[in-house]
Design a protein around this motif. Sequence first.
Motif, PDB file in Angstrom:
ATOM      1  N   GLN A  37       0.842  -1.190   0.000  1.00  0.00           N
ATOM      2  CA  GLN A  37       0.000   0.000   0.000  1.00  0.00           C
ATOM      3  C   GLN A  37       0.885   1.251   0.000  1.00  0.00           C
ATOM      4  O   GLN A  37       1.591   1.542   0.960  1.00  0.00           O
ATOM      5  CB  GLN A  37      -0.925  -0.021   1.222  1.00  0.00           C
ATOM      6  CG  GLN A  37      -1.725   1.235   1.476  1.00  0.00           C
ATOM      7  CD  GLN A  37      -2.624   1.640   0.326  1.00  0.00           C
ATOM      8  OE1 GLN A  37      -2.214   2.447  -0.518  1.00  0.00           O
ATOM      9  NE2 GLN A  37      -3.836   1.092   0.300  1.00  0.00           N
ATOM     10  N   ILE A  38       0.843   1.976  -1.103  1.00  0.00           N
ATOM     11  CA  ILE A  38       1.678   3.187  -1.231  1.00  0.00           C
ATOM     12  C   ILE A  38       1.330   4.200  -0.152  1.00  0.00           C
ATOM     13  O   ILE A  38       2.209   4.889   0.384  1.00  0.00           O
ATOM     14  CB  ILE A  38       1.497   3.801  -2.637  1.00  0.00           C
ATOM     15  CG1 ILE A  38       2.002   2.832  -3.703  1.00  0.00           C
ATOM     16  CG2 ILE A  38       2.239   5.132  -2.745  1.00  0.00           C
ATOM     17  CD1 ILE A  38       1.743   3.289  -5.122  1.00  0.00           C
ATOM     18  N   ARG A  39       0.058   4.284   0.204  1.00  0.00           N
ATOM     19  CA  ARG A  39      -0.385   5.288   1.183  1.00  0.00           C
ATOM     20  C   ARG A  39       0.272   5.098   2.553  1.00  0.00           C
ATOM     21  O   ARG A  39       0.382   6.049   3.331  1.00  0.00           O
ATOM     22  CB  ARG A  39      -1.908   5.239   1.310  1.00  0.00           C
ATOM     23  CG  ARG A  39      -2.517   6.496   1.917  1.00  0.00           C
ATOM     24  CD  ARG A  39      -4.035   6.426   1.927  1.00  0.00           C
ATOM     25  NE  ARG A  39      -4.588   6.298   0.593  1.00  0.00           N
ATOM     26  CZ  ARG A  39      -4.775   7.313  -0.246  1.00  0.00           C
ATOM     27  NH1 ARG A  39      -4.431   8.533   0.138  1.00  0.00           N
ATOM     28  NH2 ARG A  39      -5.288   7.116  -1.430  1.00  0.00           N
ATOM     29  N   ASP A  40       0.705   3.889   2.856  1.00  0.00           N
ATOM     30  CA  ASP A  40       1.359   3.636   4.140  1.00  0.00           C
ATOM     31  C   ASP A  40       2.648   4.423   4.293  1.00  0.00           C
ATOM     32  O   ASP A  40       3.162   4.568   5.415  1.00  0.00           O
ATOM     33  CB  ASP A  40       1.667   2.138   4.292  1.00  0.00           C
ATOM     34  CG  ASP A  40       0.411   1.304   4.474  1.00  0.00           C
ATOM     35  OD1 ASP A  40      -0.643   1.879   4.800  1.00  0.00           O
ATOM     36  OD2 ASP A  40       0.493   0.070   4.276  1.00  0.00           O
ATOM     37  N   PHE A  41       3.189   4.935   3.187  1.00  0.00           N
ATOM     38  CA  PHE A  41       4.470   5.634   3.230  1.00  0.00           C
ATOM     39  C   PHE A  41       4.307   7.156   3.164  1.00  0.00           C
ATOM     40  O   PHE A  41       5.288   7.876   3.045  1.00  0.00           O
ATOM     41  CB  PHE A  41       5.355   5.141   2.090  1.00  0.00           C
ATOM     42  CG  PHE A  41       5.680   3.685   2.210  1.00  0.00           C
ATOM     43  CD1 PHE A  41       6.793   3.256   2.928  1.00  0.00           C
ATOM     44  CD2 PHE A  41       4.854   2.717   1.643  1.00  0.00           C
ATOM     45  CE1 PHE A  41       7.081   1.914   3.066  1.00  0.00           C
ATOM     46  CE2 PHE A  41       5.136   1.372   1.772  1.00  0.00           C
ATOM     47  CZ  PHE A  41       6.250   0.971   2.486  1.00  0.00           C
ATOM     48  N   VAL A  49      -1.252  11.226  -0.837  1.00  0.00           N
ATOM     49  CA  VAL A  49      -0.153  10.748  -1.671  1.00  0.00           C
ATOM     50  C   VAL A  49      -0.028  11.538  -2.973  1.00  0.00           C
ATOM     51  O   VAL A  49       0.932  11.346  -3.720  1.00  0.00           O
ATOM     52  CB  VAL A  49      -0.338   9.251  -2.023  1.00  0.00           C
ATOM     53  CG1 VAL A  49      -0.345   8.403  -0.764  1.00  0.00           C
ATOM     54  CG2 VAL A  49      -1.606   9.028  -2.834  1.00  0.00           C
ATOM     55  N   ASP A  50      -0.992  12.393  -3.261  1.00  0.00           N
ATOM     56  CA  ASP A  50      -0.999  13.113  -4.539  1.00  0.00           C
ATOM     57  C   ASP A  50      -1.009  14.619  -4.312  1.00  0.00           C
ATOM     58  O   ASP A  50      -1.536  15.111  -3.321  1.00  0.00           O
ATOM     59  CB  ASP A  50      -2.211  12.702  -5.367  1.00  0.00           C
ATOM     60  CG  ASP A  50      -3.523  12.915  -4.625  1.00  0.00           C
ATOM     61  OD1 ASP A  50      -3.712  12.303  -3.551  1.00  0.00           O
ATOM     62  OD2 ASP A  50      -4.355  13.710  -5.104  1.00  0.00           O
ATOM     63  N   ALA A  58      -4.503  19.974 -15.299  1.00  0.00           N
ATOM     64  CA  ALA A  58      -5.557  19.176 -14.672  1.00  0.00           C
ATOM     65  C   ALA A  58      -5.003  17.866 -14.133  1.00  0.00           C
ATOM     66  O   ALA A  58      -4.115  17.258 -14.729  1.00  0.00           O
ATOM     67  CB  ALA A  58      -6.655  18.886 -15.697  1.00  0.00           C
ATOM     68  N   GLY A  59      -5.538  17.433 -13.007  1.00  0.00           N
ATOM     69  CA  GLY A  59      -5.158  16.134 -12.456  1.00  0.00           C
ATOM     70  C   GLY A  59      -4.053  16.203 -11.427  1.00  0.00           C
ATOM     71  O   GLY A  59      -3.141  17.027 -11.510  1.00  0.00           O
ATOM     72  N   GLN A  60      -4.148  15.318 -10.447  1.00  0.00           N
ATOM     73  CA  GLN A  60      -3.157  15.207  -9.390  1.00  0.00           C
ATOM     74  C   GLN A  60      -2.054  14.221  -9.780  1.00  0.00           C
ATOM     75  O   GLN A  60      -2.275  13.311 -10.581  1.00  0.00           O
ATOM     76  CB  GLN A  60      -3.824  14.741  -8.101  1.00  0.00           C
ATOM     77  CG  GLN A  60      -4.906  15.667  -7.561  1.00  0.00           C
ATOM     78  CD  GLN A  60      -4.341  16.889  -6.886  1.00  0.00           C
ATOM     79  OE1 GLN A  60      -4.256  17.958  -7.506  1.00  0.00           O
ATOM     80  NE2 GLN A  60      -3.969  16.761  -5.632  1.00  0.00           N
ATOM     81  N   VAL A  61      -0.888  14.389  -9.180  1.00  0.00           N
ATOM     82  CA  VAL A  61       0.260  13.536  -9.473  1.00  0.00           C
ATOM     83  C   VAL A  61       0.719  12.866  -8.182  1.00  0.00           C
ATOM     84  O   VAL A  61       0.810  13.515  -7.138  1.00  0.00           O
ATOM     85  CB  VAL A  61       1.420  14.356 -10.083  1.00  0.00           C
ATOM     86  CG1 VAL A  61       2.636  13.473 -10.331  1.00  0.00           C
ATOM     87  CG2 VAL A  61       0.976  15.027 -11.377  1.00  0.00           C
ATOM     88  N   ILE A  62       0.994  11.562  -8.248  1.00  0.00           N
ATOM     89  CA  ILE A  62       1.482  10.849  -7.072  1.00  0.00           C
ATOM     90  C   ILE A  62       2.880  11.354  -6.715  1.00  0.00           C
ATOM     91  O   ILE A  62       3.765  11.448  -7.565  1.00  0.00           O
ATOM     92  CB  ILE A  62       1.503   9.332  -7.317  1.00  0.00           C
ATOM     93  CG1 ILE A  62       0.082   8.824  -7.567  1.00  0.00           C
ATOM     94  CG2 ILE A  62       2.101   8.596  -6.123  1.00  0.00           C
ATOM     95  CD1 ILE A  62      -0.016   7.335  -7.809  1.00  0.00           C
ATOM     96  N   GLY A 173      -0.941  10.455 -13.035  1.00  0.00           N
ATOM     97  CA  GLY A 173       0.296   9.698 -13.196  1.00  0.00           C
ATOM     98  C   GLY A 173       1.194   9.838 -11.988  1.00  0.00           C
ATOM     99  O   GLY A 173       0.775  10.294 -10.919  1.00  0.00           O
ATOM    100  N   VAL A 174       2.447   9.430 -12.152  1.00  0.00           N
ATOM    101  CA  VAL A 174       3.427   9.519 -11.074  1.00  0.00           C
ATOM    102  C   VAL A 174       4.465  10.564 -11.429  1.00  0.00           C
ATOM    103  O   VAL A 174       4.697  10.855 -12.615  1.00  0.00           O
ATOM    104  CB  VAL A 174       4.112   8.161 -10.811  1.00  0.00           C
ATOM    105  CG1 VAL A 174       3.072   7.103 -10.478  1.00  0.00           C
ATOM    106  CG2 VAL A 174       4.936   7.728 -12.009  1.00  0.00           C
TER     107      VAL A 174
END
Length: 325
Positions: A37-41, A49-50, A58-62, A173-174
């Motif tokens: 789980q990426i959110r754990d970090f 996370v974003d 437009a749009g959020q990025v991790i 995206g990331v």
Amino acid sequence: MHFSFLTLFPQLIEGYFSDSILKNARENGLISIETIQIRDFATNAYKSVDMPQIGGGAGQVISYEVLSRAISSLQKTTNQDARQNQAQIPQQDFALDSTQDFTQDCIQATDKNTSKSKNTSKNASKNTDINICKTARPHIIFLTPCAKPFTQNDAKRLAKKPHIAFVCGRYEGVDERAIEAFADEVFCIGDFILTGGELAALCLCDSIARNISGVLGNSESLQGESFENYLLEAPVFARHIKGEKILDSFFTDFSTADFGFSCQASAKNDKNFVNFIAPSVYSKGNHSKISILKNDLAVCKTRYFRPNLFEKWKIHNPNNPKKKG
């Protein structure tokens, strides 16, 4: 082989391995699955996370920072596990003296270990193999539409890796810095956009896993598949139902002259193709003729559906007939 999935939605991953071939492969110790789980970090109070894009858009990025911690944690864990496993490996004593040859010691030690291994359960052996794969350095793959298409050759090549980690993007995206810092490879699965990278990662995992020895019940299933030698796979047909009449008129006037393929069905068959019967050659047991027909049909199918592959086939196929004029 061990597969790790770095994702914001682990539940999307786990369900795919609960049935069918990959479930059996997992139970038989041929593959193992891990979700992270990426959110754990995330270290902020809201576990976000974003973030919005630098420069607008437009749009959020991790976040790069969150991904960096997640991937670094995976790499660190594999290194620690590798050291622990190495420390647990029993050291074999070799009593060397002037009357004993070193080679004989090795043989005796091998025989001793072989004898012990025969008394060890199959499950223990499988767990050992999986643990070795888990401790191997992960080959990190990012899934993004801004990458080279994944191919069958990639699947075969990656099936030889002991540990693959998929980074599944979301939102816009990331952060590109994460890709530059950690990616061993970057793939897309087609010229279209998904809401997240989990489906793409599962596609790659499935394609890679089926090329691992023992995953498919019949290893011959891997032979003559689509994309071998730049051709799509020839049409396949189930055996006919007992008592059903075989119509020899299906697939008449078939030729490959000058790449002029003709696959004409009998007018006797209805317009909805309900009563179409497989080519009679398939049922007559002449494997040479079957092989030739399958190759011709594969070429025909490739020319129609994938003209780009067909052009490659014409270039690379040494038996390619010359086009007149």
